[in-house]
Design a protein around this motif. Sequence first.
Motif, mmCIF file in Angstrom:
data_model
loop_
_atom_site.group_PDB
_atom_site.id
_atom_site.type_symbol
_atom_site.label_atom_id
_atom_site.label_comp_id
_atom_site.label_asym_id
_atom_site.label_seq_id
_atom_site.Cartn_x
_atom_site.Cartn_y
_atom_site.Cartn_z
ATOM 1 N N HIS A 1 -25.987 70.088 11.970
ATOM 2 C CA HIS A 1 -25.515 71.390 12.668
ATOM 3 C C HIS A 1 -25.649 72.499 12.157
ATOM 4 O O HIS A 1 -25.352 72.770 10.632
ATOM 5 N N PRO A 2 -26.464 73.526 12.445
ATOM 6 C CA PRO A 2 -27.246 74.598 12.073
ATOM 7 C C PRO A 2 -26.182 75.560 11.281
ATOM 8 O O PRO A 2 -26.903 75.780 10.526
ATOM 9 N N PRO A 3 -24.644 75.731 11.644
ATOM 10 C CA PRO A 3 -23.919 76.528 10.228
ATOM 11 C C PRO A 3 -23.478 75.607 9.344
ATOM 12 O O PRO A 3 -23.885 76.506 8.712
ATOM 13 N N TYR A 4 -23.708 74.115 9.614
ATOM 14 C CA TYR A 4 -23.529 74.045 8.588
ATOM 15 C C TYR A 4 -24.222 73.376 7.470
ATOM 16 O O TYR A 4 -24.052 73.379 6.511
ATOM 17 N N MET B 1 -18.783 68.450 0.438
ATOM 18 C CA MET B 1 -19.758 69.973 0.086
ATOM 19 C C MET B 1 -19.246 70.391 1.868
ATOM 20 O O MET B 1 -17.837 71.237 1.526
ATOM 21 N N LEU B 2 -19.286 70.168 2.568
ATOM 22 C CA LEU B 2 -18.490 70.136 4.379
ATOM 23 C C LEU B 2 -17.436 70.200 4.353
ATOM 24 O O LEU B 2 -16.728 71.220 5.416
ATOM 25 N N ALA B 3 -16.149 68.957 3.708
ATOM 26 C CA ALA B 3 -15.444 68.685 3.840
ATOM 27 C C ALA B 3 -14.463 69.765 3.046
ATOM 28 O O ALA B 3 -13.600 70.375 3.462
ATOM 29 N N ALA B 4 -14.870 69.944 1.440
ATOM 30 C CA ALA B 4 -14.030 71.330 0.728
ATOM 31 C C ALA B 4 -14.540 72.534 1.403
ATOM 32 O O ALA B 4 -13.884 73.515 1.290
ATOM 33 N N GLU B 5 -15.664 72.737 1.773
ATOM 34 C CA GLU B 5 -16.043 73.923 1.811
ATOM 35 C C GLU B 5 -15.106 74.818 4.123
ATOM 36 O O GLU B 5 -14.673 75.346 3.488
ATOM 37 N N LEU C 1 -10.682 69.820 2.123
ATOM 38 C CA LEU C 1 -10.095 68.226 1.816
ATOM 39 C C LEU C 1 -11.393 68.274 0.573
ATOM 40 O O LEU C 1 -12.667 68.477 1.018
ATOM 41 N N ASP C 2 -10.878 67.238 -0.606
ATOM 42 C CA ASP C 2 -11.837 66.669 -1.479
ATOM 43 C C ASP C 2 -11.772 65.195 -1.298
ATOM 44 O O ASP C 2 -11.282 64.481 -0.938
ATOM 45 N N ILE C 3 -12.625 65.183 -0.718
ATOM 46 C CA ILE C 3 -13.108 63.690 -0.957
ATOM 47 C C ILE C 3 -14.140 62.600 -1.840
ATOM 48 O O ILE C 3 -14.317 64.200 -2.298
ATOM 49 N N GLN C 4 -14.538 62.138 -1.624
ATOM 50 C CA GLN C 4 -15.435 61.331 -2.370
ATOM 51 C C GLN C 4 -15.054 61.645 -3.907
ATOM 52 O O GLN C 4 -16.523 61.653 -4.123
ATOM 53 N N GLY C 5 -13.862 61.810 -4.257
ATOM 54 C CA GLY C 5 -13.482 61.685 -6.066
ATOM 55 C C GLY C 5 -14.252 60.659 -6.962
ATOM 56 O O GLY C 5 -14.588 60.948 -7.446
ATOM 57 N N GLY C 6 -13.705 59.314 -5.810
ATOM 58 C CA GLY C 6 -14.357 58.300 -6.361
ATOM 59 C C GLY C 6 -15.095 57.354 -6.050
ATOM 60 O O GLY C 6 -15.656 57.743 -5.396
ATOM 61 N N ALA C 7 -14.417 56.185 -5.661
ATOM 62 C CA ALA C 7 -15.082 55.711 -4.748
ATOM 63 C C ALA C 7 -14.770 55.335 -3.290
ATOM 64 O O ALA C 7 -13.742 56.321 -2.900
ATOM 65 N N HIS C 8 -16.071 55.843 -2.517
ATOM 66 C CA HIS C 8 -15.872 56.426 -1.622
ATOM 67 C C HIS C 8 -15.001 54.997 -0.619
ATOM 68 O O HIS C 8 -14.919 54.320 -0.748
ATOM 69 N N SER C 9 -14.574 55.805 0.389
ATOM 70 C CA SER C 9 -13.948 55.077 1.504
ATOM 71 C C SER C 9 -14.804 55.404 3.460
ATOM 72 O O SER C 9 -14.746 56.591 3.595
ATOM 73 N N THR D 1 -16.092 62.987 9.155
ATOM 74 C CA THR D 1 -17.036 64.094 10.361
ATOM 75 C C THR D 1 -16.389 64.572 11.709
ATOM 76 O O THR D 1 -16.580 65.667 11.715
ATOM 77 N N MET D 2 -15.093 63.216 11.786
ATOM 78 C CA MET D 2 -14.411 63.916 12.972
ATOM 79 C C MET D 2 -14.422 65.009 13.339
ATOM 80 O O MET D 2 -13.905 66.401 14.224
ATOM 81 N N LEU D 3 -13.631 65.424 12.131
ATOM 82 C CA LEU D 3 -12.560 66.776 11.832
ATOM 83 C C LEU D 3 -13.787 68.089 11.197
ATOM 84 O O LEU D 3 -13.265 68.823 12.077
ATOM 85 N N LEU D 4 -14.424 67.573 10.760
ATOM 86 C CA LEU D 4 -15.888 68.661 11.074
ATOM 87 C C LEU D 4 -17.167 69.346 12.652
ATOM 88 O O LEU D 4 -17.026 69.688 12.982
ATOM 89 N N TYR D 5 -17.100 68.205 13.596
ATOM 90 C CA TYR D 5 -16.917 68.234 14.841
ATOM 91 C C TYR D 5 -15.732 68.908 16.051
ATOM 92 O O TYR D 5 -16.124 69.694 16.414
#
Length: 313
Positions: free
Chosen positions: A227-230, A243-247, A251-259, A267-271
């Motif tokens: 997505h160009p704006p992202y 980076m996209l989730a934080a910006e 949201l702070d995701i993937q702090g440790g092991a990914h889910s 990704t759905m929230l970003l969309y």
Amino acid sequence: MDVKTLSSNWKKLQETLKKDTVSSSTKRKTSDREGQNGLVKKRKTETVEGKTKFEQSRAPKKGKRMTDSAAHGGKDGAQEGVVKTVSRKSSIASIAPRPEGKIAKVNEGRSMIAELGKYVAMDCEMVGVGPNPDHDSALARVSIVNFNGEQVYDSYVRPKEMVTDWRTHVSGIAPRHMAEARSLEQVQKDVAEIMDGRILVGHALRNDLDALLLSHPKRDIRDTSKHPPYRKIAAGGSPRLKMLAAEFLGLDIQGGAHSSVEDARATMLLYRRDKDEFEKEHMKKWPVRVVVEREKGDDQKKKKKKKKKTRKR
């Protein structure tokens, strides 16, 4: 007549008259006061007695009603309450309790309660396989959520290759998870059914589809990494999901092991955040197809015209 005798008699008459007037006035005053006092006392007693009679007449009625209701309607009222609660319990029982499989759990497979809808977001977790595990990956978990972020599908996948690096600190996958993992063929079938005819949202979806050995029409893909704006925050390159989730989401995701469930929701929230712009950009590459239906009469007219033009001379 002697004036002296008249004057003495006159004096006596005046004295008797004065006494009479005083006694009559006192009698009148006392009689008036007694009359007034009697009226006041009568009124007071009437009002007091009236109140007491009213209160006495009201009090037993109330008590009677209460006792009657307790004797006759009390049981009915109690039964009514019981019936209501029973009816409520029965109505709840008809809808609930939910079976254990209906609660969203890790590795539950296809959810029994989450609706699919038009849009689904998918994310996968990989493990390292073969002699070069840093570069060679195999699918180990698939998660799909709907437009509202509800878990639609989640499953561990048993890799066919020898796992040489579980990448647990990143992927969250451990050998113990493979005990109840599904086969790649089963997961492929489940995911293909969910994606069929739907808009697929994800981040760097090509990697996930390649790992699943599946394809999806490009017209029906919305990739947050493209997505160009992202992409502006990564200087035109492919930005990381963290980076996209934080910006854009805070949201702070993937702090440790990914889910993979958490990443799919992000990704759905970003969309959803930039849905209109996503669709505008998508329309540039994939415009709406316009299908014009022709009537049979029009085709016959065209044939006749062609025959008239091709005359022999």
